[in-house]
Design a protein around this motif. Sequence first.
Motif, PDB file in Angstrom:
ATOM      1  N   UNK A  70       0.842  -1.201   0.000  1.00  0.00           N
ATOM      2  CA  UNK A  70       0.000   0.000   0.000  1.00  0.00           C
ATOM      3  C   UNK A  70       0.876   1.248   0.000  1.00  0.00           C
ATOM      4  N   UNK A  71       0.282   2.361  -0.394  1.00  0.00           N
ATOM      5  CA  UNK A  71       0.982   3.642  -0.427  1.00  0.00           C
ATOM      6  C   UNK A  71       0.758   4.417   0.866  1.00  0.00           C
ATOM      7  N   UNK A  72       1.652   5.356   1.124  1.00  0.00           N
ATOM      8  CA  UNK A  72       1.462   6.358   2.180  1.00  0.00           C
ATOM      9  C   UNK A  72       1.244   7.691   1.490  1.00  0.00           C
ATOM     10  N   UNK A  73       0.162   8.360   1.841  1.00  0.00           N
ATOM     11  CA  UNK A  73      -0.134   9.678   1.274  1.00  0.00           C
ATOM     12  C   UNK A  73       0.184  10.750   2.317  1.00  0.00           C
ATOM     13  N   UNK A  74       1.012  11.685   1.891  1.00  0.00           N
ATOM     14  CA  UNK A  74       1.540  12.701   2.801  1.00  0.00           C
ATOM     15  C   UNK A  74       0.771  14.007   2.658  1.00  0.00           C
ATOM     16  N   UNK A  75       0.714  14.782   3.743  1.00  0.00           N
ATOM     17  CA  UNK A  75       0.064  16.088   3.702  1.00  0.00           C
ATOM     18  C   UNK A  75       0.981  17.137   4.303  1.00  0.00           C
ATOM     19  N   UNK A  76       0.884  18.334   3.764  1.00  0.00           N
ATOM     20  CA  UNK A  76       1.642  19.489   4.253  1.00  0.00           C
ATOM     21  C   UNK A  76       0.651  20.484   4.840  1.00  0.00           C
ATOM     22  N   UNK A  77       0.921  20.952   6.026  1.00  0.00           N
ATOM     23  CA  UNK A  77       0.014  21.902   6.656  1.00  0.00           C
ATOM     24  C   UNK A  77       0.690  22.627   7.796  1.00  0.00           C
ATOM     25  N   UNK A  78      -0.120  23.272   8.618  1.00  0.00           N
ATOM     26  CA  UNK A  78       0.394  24.035   9.743  1.00  0.00           C
ATOM     27  C   UNK A  78      -0.747  24.272  10.715  1.00  0.00           C
ATOM     28  N   UNK A  79      -0.406  24.612  11.947  1.00  0.00           N
ATOM     29  CA  UNK A  79      -1.433  24.833  12.964  1.00  0.00           C
ATOM     30  C   UNK A  79      -2.417  25.918  12.545  1.00  0.00           C
ATOM     31  N   UNK A  80      -1.957  26.877  11.765  1.00  0.00           N
ATOM     32  CA  UNK A  80      -2.801  27.997  11.375  1.00  0.00           C
ATOM     33  C   UNK A  80      -3.850  27.623  10.329  1.00  0.00           C
ATOM     34  N   UNK A  81      -3.668  26.472   9.647  1.00  0.00           N
ATOM     35  CA  UNK A  81      -4.627  26.088   8.605  1.00  0.00           C
ATOM     36  C   UNK A  81      -4.742  24.581   8.445  1.00  0.00           C
ATOM     37  N   UNK A  82      -4.238  23.822   9.389  1.00  0.00           N
ATOM     38  CA  UNK A  82      -4.223  22.372   9.300  1.00  0.00           C
ATOM     39  C   UNK A  82      -3.574  21.956   7.976  1.00  0.00           C
ATOM     40  N   UNK A  83      -3.980  20.808   7.403  1.00  0.00           N
ATOM     41  CA  UNK A  83      -3.336  20.329   6.180  1.00  0.00           C
ATOM     42  C   UNK A  83      -4.130  20.772   4.956  1.00  0.00           C
ATOM     43  N   UNK A  84      -3.459  21.320   3.973  1.00  0.00           N
ATOM     44  CA  UNK A  84      -4.153  21.876   2.809  1.00  0.00           C
ATOM     45  C   UNK A  84      -3.505  21.487   1.491  1.00  0.00           C
ATOM     46  N   UNK A  85      -2.335  20.848   1.546  1.00  0.00           N
ATOM     47  CA  UNK A  85      -1.653  20.333   0.358  1.00  0.00           C
ATOM     48  C   UNK A  85      -1.358  18.862   0.615  1.00  0.00           C
ATOM     49  N   UNK A  86      -1.681  18.005  -0.330  1.00  0.00           N
ATOM     50  CA  UNK A  86      -1.529  16.568  -0.071  1.00  0.00           C
ATOM     51  C   UNK A  86      -1.594  15.755  -1.356  1.00  0.00           C
ATOM     52  N   UNK A  87      -1.100  14.533  -1.241  1.00  0.00           N
ATOM     53  CA  UNK A  87      -1.406  13.510  -2.215  1.00  0.00           C
ATOM     54  C   UNK A  87      -2.598  12.723  -1.702  1.00  0.00           C
ATOM     55  N   UNK A  88      -3.216  11.932  -2.555  1.00  0.00           N
ATOM     56  CA  UNK A  88      -4.414  11.194  -2.156  1.00  0.00           C
ATOM     57  C   UNK A  88      -4.509   9.916  -2.986  1.00  0.00           C
ATOM     58  N   UNK A  89      -5.363   8.970  -2.578  1.00  0.00           N
ATOM     59  CA  UNK A  89      -5.547   7.764  -3.404  1.00  0.00           C
ATOM     60  C   UNK A  89      -5.997   8.097  -4.817  1.00  0.00           C
ATOM     61  N   UNK A  90      -6.833   9.150  -4.950  1.00  0.00           N
ATOM     62  CA  UNK A  90      -7.323   9.512  -6.284  1.00  0.00           C
ATOM     63  C   UNK A  90      -6.272  10.227  -7.113  1.00  0.00           C
ATOM     64  N   UNK A  91      -5.359  10.937  -6.464  1.00  0.00           N
ATOM     65  CA  UNK A  91      -4.326  11.685  -7.171  1.00  0.00           C
ATOM     66  C   UNK A  91      -3.045  11.660  -6.343  1.00  0.00           C
ATOM     67  N   UNK A  92      -2.293  10.554  -6.399  1.00  0.00           N
ATOM     68  CA  UNK A  92      -1.059  10.467  -5.609  1.00  0.00           C
ATOM     69  C   UNK A  92      -0.076  11.572  -5.974  1.00  0.00           C
ATOM     70  N   UNK A  93       0.696  11.990  -4.995  1.00  0.00           N
ATOM     71  CA  UNK A  93       1.708  13.013  -5.244  1.00  0.00           C
ATOM     72  C   UNK A  93       2.772  12.493  -6.193  1.00  0.00           C
ATOM     73  N   UNK A  94       3.235  13.361  -7.057  1.00  0.00           N
ATOM     74  CA  UNK A  94       4.346  12.989  -7.933  1.00  0.00           C
ATOM     75  C   UNK A  94       5.609  12.809  -7.093  1.00  0.00           C
ATOM     76  N   UNK A  95       6.560  11.998  -7.553  1.00  0.00           N
ATOM     77  CA  UNK A  95       7.786  11.767  -6.783  1.00  0.00           C
ATOM     78  C   UNK A  95       8.453  13.072  -6.375  1.00  0.00           C
ATOM     79  N   UNK A  96       8.901  13.107  -5.124  1.00  0.00           N
ATOM     80  CA  UNK A  96       9.634  14.243  -4.542  1.00  0.00           C
ATOM     81  C   UNK A  96       8.777  15.488  -4.360  1.00  0.00           C
TER      82      UNK A  96
END
Length: 502
Positions: free
Chosen positions: A301-327
Amino acid sequence: MGASPLPMQFSVFDHGPPTPCPSPFNMAAYVLSHATALGDKTALEVVGGAPEILTYRALLTRVTRVAGGLRAQRLREGDRILFRLGNTPDFPVAYLACLWAGLIPIPASSQLTVPEATDIAQQTDPALILHQSGVSLPDHPAPVLTTLPEADPISPVMGDPNRLAYIIFTSGTSGRPSGVRHAHRAIWARRMMWQGWYGLTPDDRMMHAGAFNWTYTLGTGLMDPWSIGATTLIPALGVLSSALGDLASEHSASIFAAAPGVYRQMLKSPLPSLPQLRHGLSAGESLPDALRTQWRTQTGTDIHEALGMSECSTFISGSPALPAKPSTSGRPQQGRRIAVLQDGKPVPPDTPGLLAIHRDDPGLMLGYLDADLPDGDWFTTADTVSMSAEGDITYMGRNDDMMNAGGYRVSPLEVEAAFNDFQGLTGCAATAVEIKADTQVIALFYTAETPIDEDTLRAHAQSLLARYKQPRLYIHRDTLPKGGNGKLNRRLLRDAFEAPND
């Protein structure tokens, strides 16, 4: 979620608008909106210890009764409640009960020391403190309750979705933890994560490896699954990372969420078969590609990562429907408006700049404890990124010296301040250093006439700093490097320490 509808000449990604939040609104009522219909479906199961299950019916009953009990304490709408609660289901129950009753929860970490908890109490002036044995208490005159009060259930306090809902604390560049004020609408904004990151459905069994009192667990592991009617699994206090794979298999987890450090510990030994697992989720710090590959090899299985911060939680991510491109860290979620700025202006695609969030994002904070959002269309973060013409975000680091310890952001200034008055120490600098591939710890470099006993330094840190803020290494130096402006250069310390390992 797809590419931006028009080729970008500048790094602005408008993937909106988000669905407007209903009004009147109450965050807790929204989270538990499925509870009556779901009845005896399991909302929460504590795994790896004494059996503990809360059905949706039982969760709703407990929240509404605790809400009634809190209001019976002669608290007024808008009063602030400081949490000094441990890693138990009482934490999310109290959190939702406060929101239901129109009170403002302050879910502070149970790891805080007395000075740290006192500082937060002084900044927020709570009307009540909820406390459990074994958790530090601040030096503050607010009354203290050692059990969650219960009374006849009350109806949720409805109102403007933009009104203050809760306050969380995050390490800031000033060295003192900063209070972040969020509105009730923040939970509505998290709907963008359901498909933009989680791939979450009502049939899922979400297992989160974090403690109840960590904001990552509170949002991803509890509030979001309950909002859609899924089941959440939380490890009991004391469960080791090495046991999590077996628990995920035994309890048929379909989604697993953790910080990268937990994945690293789990992968030190072979994992069991996980036939129900669809994918993993990671946040809190950058996930190394090697760790992602190792997980995929062992689990399929894949791991989908998210980028965020306390001020806005997570707002950038990969997902099962659209996995993040490498790197890359993925793309802005559906409904987000994101820009990459230099000197306040958007830069061309693939150009480094500071990541910014449009001020109309429903998940964006109301402001810090002592300040509203600054003027202008964009809230600019301290994260340096680049954005491709298709919207793929590449994270390049922070433009400050913030450290990451097990998924927690830690200010070096806060760690250094704890040692300001230490006898015999003439200077110090805290920074995160890499001790082996993909593993960083907090190190305190210090100057003194002679090296100081490490056990003495550790004991001092334990008295003033939460465990995740405490340095793991203490390194004596004759001098600490400074730049041409006279400011401490932590990067030179880090680079010099890591150079022999290159």
